[in-house]
Design a protein around this motif. Structure first.
Motif, short mmCIF file in Angstrom:
data_model
loop_
_atom_site.label_atom_id
_atom_site.label_comp_id
_atom_site.label_asym_id
_atom_site.label_seq_id
_atom_site.Cartn_x
_atom_site.Cartn_y
_atom_site.Cartn_z
N UNK A 161 -4.86 -7.63 2.56
CA UNK A 161 -6.11 -8.08 2.16
C UNK A 161 -6.38 -9.66 2.76
N UNK A 162 -6.20 -10.94 2.12
CA UNK A 162 -6.16 -12.04 3.30
C UNK A 162 -4.80 -12.70 3.55
N UNK A 163 -3.99 -12.07 3.66
CA UNK A 163 -2.41 -12.27 4.04
C UNK A 163 -1.71 -11.31 4.21
N UNK A 164 -0.15 -11.57 3.79
CA UNK A 164 1.12 -10.73 4.62
C UNK A 164 1.98 -10.67 2.90
N UNK A 165 2.01 -9.04 2.74
CA UNK A 165 2.64 -9.13 1.52
C UNK A 165 4.07 -8.70 1.62
N UNK A 166 4.93 -9.76 0.76
CA UNK A 166 6.45 -8.98 1.02
C UNK A 166 7.15 -7.82 1.52
N UNK A 167 6.91 -7.42 0.35
CA UNK A 167 7.38 -5.88 0.35
C UNK A 167 6.02 -5.30 -0.55
N UNK B 165 2.30 -12.81 -9.64
CA UNK B 165 1.67 -11.64 -9.12
C UNK B 165 0.28 -13.05 -9.00
N UNK B 166 -0.07 -13.45 -9.08
CA UNK B 166 -1.49 -14.50 -8.99
C UNK B 166 -1.71 -14.57 -7.67
N UNK B 167 -0.16 -14.25 -6.36
CA UNK B 167 -0.82 -14.91 -5.59
C UNK B 167 -0.83 -13.76 -4.46
N UNK B 168 -0.62 -12.27 -5.73
CA UNK B 168 -1.05 -10.53 -5.12
C UNK B 168 -2.48 -10.90 -4.81
N UNK C 20 -5.05 -13.21 -5.92
CA UNK C 20 -5.94 -14.04 -5.06
C UNK C 20 -5.92 -13.59 -3.34
N UNK C 21 -5.08 -12.49 -3.21
CA UNK C 21 -4.55 -12.48 -1.36
C UNK C 21 -5.28 -11.24 -1.33
N UNK C 22 -5.37 -10.10 -2.70
CA UNK C 22 -6.64 -9.41 -2.08
C UNK C 22 -5.77 -7.94 -2.16
N UNK C 23 -4.21 -8.46 -1.89
CA UNK C 23 -2.96 -7.30 -1.44
C UNK C 23 -3.24 -5.70 -1.82
N UNK D 22 0.03 -3.76 -14.23
CA UNK D 22 -0.64 -2.84 -13.39
C UNK D 22 -2.19 -3.46 -12.87
N UNK D 23 -2.16 -3.21 -11.53
CA UNK D 23 -3.09 -3.77 -10.91
C UNK D 23 -4.55 -3.06 -10.20
N UNK D 24 -4.35 -1.59 -10.53
CA UNK D 24 -5.32 -0.59 -10.37
C UNK D 24 -4.44 0.96 -11.30
N UNK D 25 -5.10 0.99 -11.75
CA UNK D 25 -5.21 2.35 -12.24
C UNK D 25 -5.21 3.55 -12.02
N UNK D 26 -4.92 4.68 -12.07
CA UNK D 26 -4.92 5.38 -11.28
C UNK D 26 -6.72 6.12 -10.85
#
Length: 158
Positions: free
Chosen positions: A72-78, A105-108, A110-113, A151-155
């Motif tokens: 997305x617009x950043x770097x995810x930790x894991x 979770x908000x960062x995840x 907002x940064x569209x991970x 859950x950020x996205x369903x299957x």
């Protein structure tokens, strides 16, 4: 303190002091943190990252685990990509020291991970399973770990 599981439809699954899926991740994290990290480094986020690496070694049989992955617009930790079963849950994990799991979770979001699991424009996603956001927080003063999963996205039906 005995963990209590809370399930809120559309909001995610939480445990008052740990990962809701097993509802004891907080205990595992605290044990690893307390036994593996020297006291002088205990409040260092890099050492908390090392603890998460230690705890998740077993996941490498089924997942490709990337750290500080561009997403997305950043770097995810894991980020955990399901490799043996591409329809398994993908996992985006963000660590926070002296913040809340909700902030992670908000960062995840907002940064569209989650875009890392969508594939490139016009491609069918390689990972059609659900994508879970995991926010893990650690309080330096109380030395308590907290976690929230959403859950950020369903299957997809691919």
């Amino acid at each position: 303190m005995r963990p209590e599981l809370q399930v809120t439809p559309g909001q995610g699954v939480t445990c008052n002091a740990g990962w809701a899926v097993t509802c004891n991740l907080w205990e595992i994290l605290e044990l690893a943190h307390n036994t593996e990290i020297p006291l002088l480094n205990y409040n260092n986020e890099a050492d908390l990252t090392a603890v998460v690496n230690l705890v998740y070694l077993a996941a490498r049989e089924n997942y490709r685990v990337e750290r500080e992955d561009k997403s997305g617009v950043g770097y995810v930790d894991f980020i955990f990509y399901p490799e043996t079963d591409r329809k398994a849950d993908g996992i985006i994990l963000e660590l926070k020291v002296d913040h809340t799991p909700e902030e992670a979770l908000r960062q995840i979001k907002e940064k569209k991970y989650v875009l890392k699991f969508e594939g490139k424009l016009g491609e069918i996603p390689k990972y059609p399973g659900r994508v879970l956001g995991v926010g893990i927080a650690y309080d330096k003063d109380t030395k308590v770990h907290a976690c929230k999963i959403e859950v950020l996205r369903q299957a997809s039906r691919v």
